[in-house]
Design an enzyme around this catalytic site. Sequence first.
Site, PDB file in Angstrom:
ATOM      1  N   TYR A   1      -8.113   5.475 -15.632  1.00 35.58           N
ATOM      2  CA  TYR A   1      -9.507   5.063 -15.821  1.00 35.58           C
ATOM      3  C   TYR A   1     -10.470   5.953 -15.042  1.00 35.58           C
ATOM      4  O   TYR A   1     -11.627   6.107 -15.427  1.00 35.58           O
ATOM      5  CB  TYR A   1      -9.712   3.623 -15.353  1.00 35.58           C
ATOM      6  CG  TYR A   1      -9.469   2.576 -16.400  1.00 35.58           C
ATOM      7  CD1 TYR A   1      -8.238   2.483 -17.050  1.00 35.58           C
ATOM      8  CD2 TYR A   1     -10.468   1.672 -16.741  1.00 35.58           C
ATOM      9  CE1 TYR A   1      -8.015   1.509 -17.992  1.00 35.58           C
ATOM     10  CE2 TYR A   1     -10.252   0.693 -17.681  1.00 35.58           C
ATOM     11  CZ  TYR A   1      -9.030   0.611 -18.306  1.00 35.58           C
ATOM     12  OH  TYR A   1      -8.815  -0.357 -19.235  1.00 35.58           O
TER      13      TYR A   1
ATOM     14  N   LYS B   1       6.394   2.999 -15.745  1.00 37.03           N
ATOM     15  CA  LYS B   1       7.038   3.778 -16.810  1.00 37.03           C
ATOM     16  C   LYS B   1       7.767   4.927 -16.117  1.00 37.03           C
ATOM     17  O   LYS B   1       7.508   6.114 -16.368  1.00 37.03           O
ATOM     18  CB  LYS B   1       5.957   4.270 -17.799  1.00 37.03           C
ATOM     19  CG  LYS B   1       6.491   4.908 -19.067  1.00 37.03           C
ATOM     20  CD  LYS B   1       7.158   3.932 -20.008  1.00 37.03           C
ATOM     21  CE  LYS B   1       7.741   4.659 -21.211  1.00 37.03           C
ATOM     22  NZ  LYS B   1       8.573   3.780 -22.071  1.00 37.03           N
TER      23      LYS B   1
ATOM     24  N   ASP C   1       7.086  -1.136 -21.506  1.00 35.09           N
ATOM     25  CA  ASP C   1       7.385  -1.553 -22.893  1.00 35.09           C
ATOM     26  C   ASP C   1       8.297  -2.777 -22.899  1.00 35.09           C
ATOM     27  O   ASP C   1       8.107  -3.708 -23.682  1.00 35.09           O
ATOM     28  CB  ASP C   1       7.959  -0.388 -23.722  1.00 35.09           C
ATOM     29  CG  ASP C   1       9.056   0.381 -23.007  1.00 35.09           C
ATOM     30  OD1 ASP C   1       9.297   0.129 -21.814  1.00 35.09           O
ATOM     31  OD2 ASP C   1       9.675   1.242 -23.662  1.00 35.09           O
TER      32      ASP C   1
ATOM     33  N   ASP D   1      -4.296  -3.513 -17.989  1.00 37.17           N
ATOM     34  CA  ASP D   1      -5.314  -3.844 -18.983  1.00 37.17           C
ATOM     35  C   ASP D   1      -4.644  -4.378 -20.254  1.00 37.17           C
ATOM     36  O   ASP D   1      -5.018  -5.415 -20.793  1.00 37.17           O
ATOM     37  CB  ASP D   1      -6.140  -2.591 -19.315  1.00 37.17           C
ATOM     38  CG  ASP D   1      -7.198  -2.863 -20.367  1.00 37.17           C
ATOM     39  OD1 ASP D   1      -7.850  -3.919 -20.279  1.00 37.17           O
ATOM     40  OD2 ASP D   1      -7.359  -2.043 -21.284  1.00 37.17           O
TER      41      ASP D   1
ATOM     42  N   ASP E   1      -4.146  -8.686 -21.659  1.00 32.27           N
ATOM     43  CA  ASP E   1      -4.596  -9.246 -22.943  1.00 32.27           C
ATOM     44  C   ASP E   1      -3.431  -9.955 -23.626  1.00 32.27           C
ATOM     45  O   ASP E   1      -3.594 -11.031 -24.216  1.00 32.27           O
ATOM     46  CB  ASP E   1      -5.127  -8.141 -23.873  1.00 32.27           C
ATOM     47  CG  ASP E   1      -6.650  -8.010 -23.798  1.00 32.27           C
ATOM     48  OD1 ASP E   1      -7.209  -8.349 -22.740  1.00 32.27           O
ATOM     49  OD2 ASP E   1      -7.266  -7.579 -24.798  1.00 32.27           O
TER      50      ASP E   1
HETATM   51  C1  IPM Z   1     -10.953  -5.644 -18.892  1.00 26.45           C
HETATM   52  C2  IPM Z   1     -11.745  -4.918 -19.934  1.00 26.45           C
HETATM   53  C3  IPM Z   1     -12.363  -3.702 -19.279  1.00 26.45           C
HETATM   54  C4  IPM Z   1     -11.232  -2.794 -18.865  1.00 26.45           C
HETATM   55  C5  IPM Z   1     -13.397  -2.958 -20.089  1.00 26.45           C
HETATM   56  C6  IPM Z   1     -14.494  -3.855 -20.587  1.00 26.45           C
HETATM   57  C7  IPM Z   1     -13.980  -1.801 -19.309  1.00 26.45           C
HETATM   58  O1  IPM Z   1     -10.966  -4.596 -21.030  1.00 26.45           O
HETATM   59  O2  IPM Z   1     -11.543  -6.062 -17.883  1.00 26.45           O
HETATM   60  O3  IPM Z   1      -9.752  -5.792 -19.070  1.00 26.45           O
HETATM   61  O4  IPM Z   1     -10.705  -2.025 -19.669  1.00 26.45           O
HETATM   62  O5  IPM Z   1     -10.840  -2.851 -17.698  1.00 26.45           O
HETATM   63 MG    MG Z   2      -8.992  -5.420 -20.938  1.00 32.33          MG
END
Ligand code: IPM
Ligand code: MG
Length: 365
Positions: A142, A192, A224, A248, A252
Amino acid sequence: MGTYRIVALPGDGVGPEVMEAGLRVLQAVERRFGHRFLVEEDLVGGACIDRYGVAIRPETVTRCRGAHAVLLAAVGGPKWDDPKARVRPEQGLLALRKGLGLFANLRPVKVYPFLVSASTLRPEVLEGVDMVVVRELTGGIYFGRPQRQWQSRRGRQAVDTLRYSEHEIRRILKMGFELARARRKRLTSVDKANILESSRLWRAIAMEMAQEYPDVELRHMLVDACAMHLIRRPADFDVIVTENMFGDILTDEAAMLAGSMGMLPSASLGRRRRDGTGLGLYEPVHGSAPDIAGQDVANPLAMILSVALMLRHSLGLPQEAAAVERAVEEVLRAGYRTMDIAHEGSMVVGTQRMGELVAWALEEG
Ligand code: IPM
Ligand code: MG
């Protein structure tokens, strides 16, 4: 009884609505426990771009640095989505993370028994799921430089850089080990290492540090494989620690175990004082959900649970935090649901009503 300075950044989309509900619950904490929360609102994301042409102003970052904690609701939306745009709402979030030194992102995922039907996974897979993902937040791909695009003779090219220092790896692993120690004592370090040099350094440091935490069971898992195990046997995980981008993606995925992103809070933490507290930024895992913005239907519980994390990790008020979490459970157990987690027989309520219900449950409890 204390006085605490808090910066509230409602942001975009459903942000202002869920923030309103979150602050209502904070006021209930104030009344029940006799604290004072001095809340200052400020702009971030698209709202800030529209007004000032930048995703966050330097003075806002300074103000946040001087507060006890920062609450942020959501940033972004189609209006500011042009990939060619130089100014993007997400920059506000990244500037806050970096500017406040918030290197650790904690995302707890807990499946409430009465919400299993909201998940796409089978109930027996979800039974007992209670994990925290600790994601490194200010390093890795990042932020690594170089990061750019250029024109070459063979067409366009682009580069991103994945770089980690020992210092960055140690401090996030420490956060993982300590958290595991305070929970079920199982730490899964995700990397990884079969491919990436940065992961091999990560794994080597994790193995060294494990000596200092003989009571914590450390496992290494390739990212993975982790993605697979998260949906195959999620209840096996206690604390997961991983680098920025892996975290990240995995968070999710982990969020979907809980059925709705509308339930999941997160904490971004920097250096801790000896008593374990320190500046932090607290935000729902969900985004700005522009499709439902302004309709009073968004689920404010992730924001409310983020307030609980703030009470615990920045203000050092664990009882108050637990009271908020209990109030949320109580309201859910009573059958109230926002649209995203509704099922047959539940009482569907809007964003503000949900906030009021939790605030009442808290003041009575
Ligand atoms: C998160 C989001 C952020 C990230 C974005 C909005 C920059 O996806 O907080 O997970 O990628 O870190
Ligand atoms: Mg995210």
